[in-house]
Design an enzyme around this catalytic site. Structure first.
Site, PDB file in Angstrom:
ATOM      1  N   GLY A 310       6.957 -37.588   6.875  1.00  0.00           N
ATOM      2  CA  GLY A 310       6.049 -38.213   7.819  1.00  0.00           C
ATOM      3  C   GLY A 310       5.680 -39.631   7.405  1.00  0.00           C
ATOM      4  CB  SER A 311       2.688 -41.651   8.228  1.00  0.00           C
ATOM      5  OG  SER A 311       2.850 -41.632   9.622  1.00  0.00           O
TER       6      SER A 311
END
Length: 652
Positions: A310-311
């Site tokens: 993810g981020s």
């Protein structure tokens, strides 16, 4: 007249008295008389010698009695026997001790008594089994009966007996039962570091974790403890924080890692749920299907579980863009509209819908701007950078259980892969990969392999440069901004200047594709950012929203607070004092504005032309620098790209 008695030497009456000369003549002695006299002399000498010997003997006895009763009184034999019976016998372990970095025992072998039988000497196995169960109720009658039957000559009945149980079995008086001295592996810290230690089987052979990795070392050098980098205090604090986050958001599991960014030492590594090391590992626990692994307590999420980061991967994308010279801190990318690529659509979750500078891209966690930034780096260079950061191969940690990341092969890495991997989708790595890479971003740009072995003070840790010191300094400022003004605010701890990045990613299913409402919420960071010493990673698997989070289950609500709890607990343990007197001064030295001003004399960025429908937006042309040659990429299974939206707003 009274007669006068004769003199004693007078001659007998009637014999003429001899003259003096005649009396002085030698008298002849017969030979038998001479022999008798010689025998008397020899006997007298022997008596003298015997008397002397007895005198010496009795003198020694008298001295011994005086010494034992007067000079140095001895304890009675009964007391000596009782003392010897209660004195523990010296045990020479067959397997070495494992300790943490401070000498706290993590694993030790203890002497025990085992009960075994010779089935050929057992006349009635069923009756013997029933009698044994009366004193050893933990045994199963049918199983004991089976072990007592047959033509074998050896069969274990119980591996570990207490002295009372041994006496009870001995009192049964059953022929064919025997005792032997054995060992049992004990883990005084309980479940703490269960996945790291791994455990042994019933025969004391290492079957997982450190016990398996250093099995020969522990056997051949049992007298010298194996000292790990783990700190039990850190381990307990890390486990407690992750466990609380799992319970609060009803997750199915989680993981936590704390690493020294300068040495690569892993001070804490937790995977939940965990297990009790005192239970032998069953063979069926070691081979589980992928869809069942998340529910298996023996599955190590920290080193075996591979997840889309993810981020958190936006940190790597930003570092690559800075190091290649693609962006500066005052430049940025357009995030005003979705990116459509074939059947895929990339969008922001509650995005700003405008052009974003580099600090804003990370603070607001923009998928759109990160995708544009990855495309600006270039497909080939983007993959080379990921491989250089260790995302294409197994890590060299001392655990047999270390997974290979799932990364597209060079021939399968297309522009869509670059775009999705730019914001952390389309690639799957372990939590240890993420925290190791972030450690390199904050420690000055040196990538070091993580290690579970404690290093000696002052020992140099080998590593290789992956980014420049200037890039590392800029990344520290950007990570600090995410915590002070972005999605990681809940991780901040006053006086420790935490920096990091949140990441929320949907989970992939066993047959590909994403699972609805199943996500990974993670936070990766470091502290203190003015001089980073430790990196931290906290992850919760499948968190569920609750009332306190206002219906969100994103990393800003789930993982960031847990990371702050860990830092608040372990920093004082590690000897770090919060610097509260110079808060403003230190914060000013590591801060960066959301929209940094362009230095005078620099060329303005070229305006970005809107891309036609179905094509990615074209980034502005910016000067780049040629990176150092990267290592050959590792070959692994390709992951089909499937960009998904990502929740990355800060909790409010």
């Amino acid at each position: 007249m009274i007669p006068i008695p004769p003199a004693p030497d007078a001659a007998p009456p009637g014999r003429p008295e001899l003259a003096d000369a005649a009396r002085n003549q030698v008298v002849k002695v017969t030979r038998p008389e001479l022999a008798r006299r010689a025998m008397l002399r020899r006997t007298r000498a022997r008596l003298v010698i015997a008397a002397g010997g007895f005198g010496v003997l009795f003198g020694g006895v008298a001295f011994g009695l005086a010494d034992a009763m007067v000079l140095d009184p001895a304890a009675p034999k009964r007391l000596q026997a009782m003392e010897q019976a209660t004195r523990p016998a010296e045990h020479q372990p067959q397997r070495g001790v494992i300790t943490d970095r401070n000498g706290e025992i993590l694993a030790v072998s203890l002497p025990v008594t085992a009960l075994y039988a010779n089935p050929r000497e057992i006349e009635n196995p069923d009756a013997v089994a029933r009698r044994l169960v009366t004193v050893l109720p933990q045994l199963d009658v049918e199983r004991v009966t089976a072990r007592l039957s047959g033509e074998r000559q050896f069969s274990y009945i119980a591996r570990s007996l207490t002295p009372r149980e041994q006496q009870a079995v001995n009192s049964l008086g059953i022929p064919g039962l025997y005792f032997e001295q054995s060992e049992r592996r004990a883990y005084p810290q309980g479940r703490s570091a269960a996945h790291l230690l791994g455990g042994v089987d019933v025969d004391g052979n290492g079957i997982a974790g450190v016990e398996r990795r250093f099995d020969q070392r522990l056997r051949n050098n049992a007298s010298e403890p194996l000292r790990l980098a783990i700190d039990v205090r850190v381990q307990l604090a890390l486990r407690d924080a992750v466990q609380r986050a799992i319970a609060e958001f009803n997750g199915i599991g989680g993981a936590g890692i704390l690493m020294d960014v300068q040495t690569g030492e892993v001070l804490g590594m937790v995977s939940l749920p965990d297990f009790d090391l005192s239970d032998p590992v069953r063979r069926d626990d070691l081979n589980v299907r992928r869809e069942e692994a998340g529910y298996n307590p023996r599955f190590n999420r920290a080193t075996v579980g591979v997840y889309e980061p993810g981020s958190t991967f936006k940190l790597l994308t930003a570092a690559a863009a800075l190091d290649y010279g693609v962006v500066n801190i005052w430049s940025g990318f357009d995030a005003s509209r979705p990116i459509r690529y074939g059947r895929f659509t990339i969008n922001d979750f509650r995005g700003k819908n405008r052009w974003l500078a580099l600090p804003e891209i990370l603070a607001y966690s923009s998928n759109l701007a990160s995708a544009h930034m990855a495309v600006a780096i270039g497909t080939q260079r983007h993959r080379e950078f990921m491989v250089r950061m260790g995302m294409g191969s197994r890590l060299g940690i001392e655990l047999p259980e270390a997974a290979l990341p799932l990364i597209p092969r060079p021939q399968d890495w297309r522009e869509i892969n670059t775009m999705t991997i730019g914001f952390g989708h389309g690639i799957s790595v372990t939590p240890l990969h993420v925290v190791t890479g972030v450690s390199a971003l904050v420690n000055g740009g040196i990538l070091r392999q993580p290690t579970l072995l404690a290093r000696a003070p002052g020992e140099a840790a080998e590593g290789r440069r992956v980014v420049s010191e200037r890039t590392s300094e800029t990344m520290r400022r950007l990570m600090r901004l995410v915590v002070t003004a972005g999605s990681g605010r809940s991780a901040d701890v006053p006086g420790y200047f935490v920096g990091g990045k949140t990441g929320t990613a949907q989970k992939t299913g066993p047959r590909g594709g994403y699972l609805e409402n199943k996500r990974i919420a993670a936070f990766v960071g470091a502290f203190p950012m003015q001089a980073p010493r430790y990196a931290i990673y906290v992850m919760v698997d499948e968190p569920k929203p609750n009332a306190r989070s206002h219906g969100y289950a994103t990393a800003g609500w789930v993982a960031a607070p847990a990371a702050g709890m860990v830092i608040r607990s372990v920093a004082p343990i590690l000897g770090m004092v919060p610097d509260t007197e110079r808060l403003e001064e230190i914060q000013a030295s590591i801060s960066i504005p959301m929209q940094p001003a362009r230095p005078a004399g620099t060329r303005a960025a070229t305006p970005r032309t809107p891309a036609p429908a179905g094509q990615p937006a074209a980034p502005a042309a910016t000067p780049v620098t040629t990176p150092a040659p990267a290592a050959a990429p590792a070959r692994s299974a390709a992951v089909p790209p499937a960009p998904q939206r990502e929740a990355s707003l800060a909790p409010r």
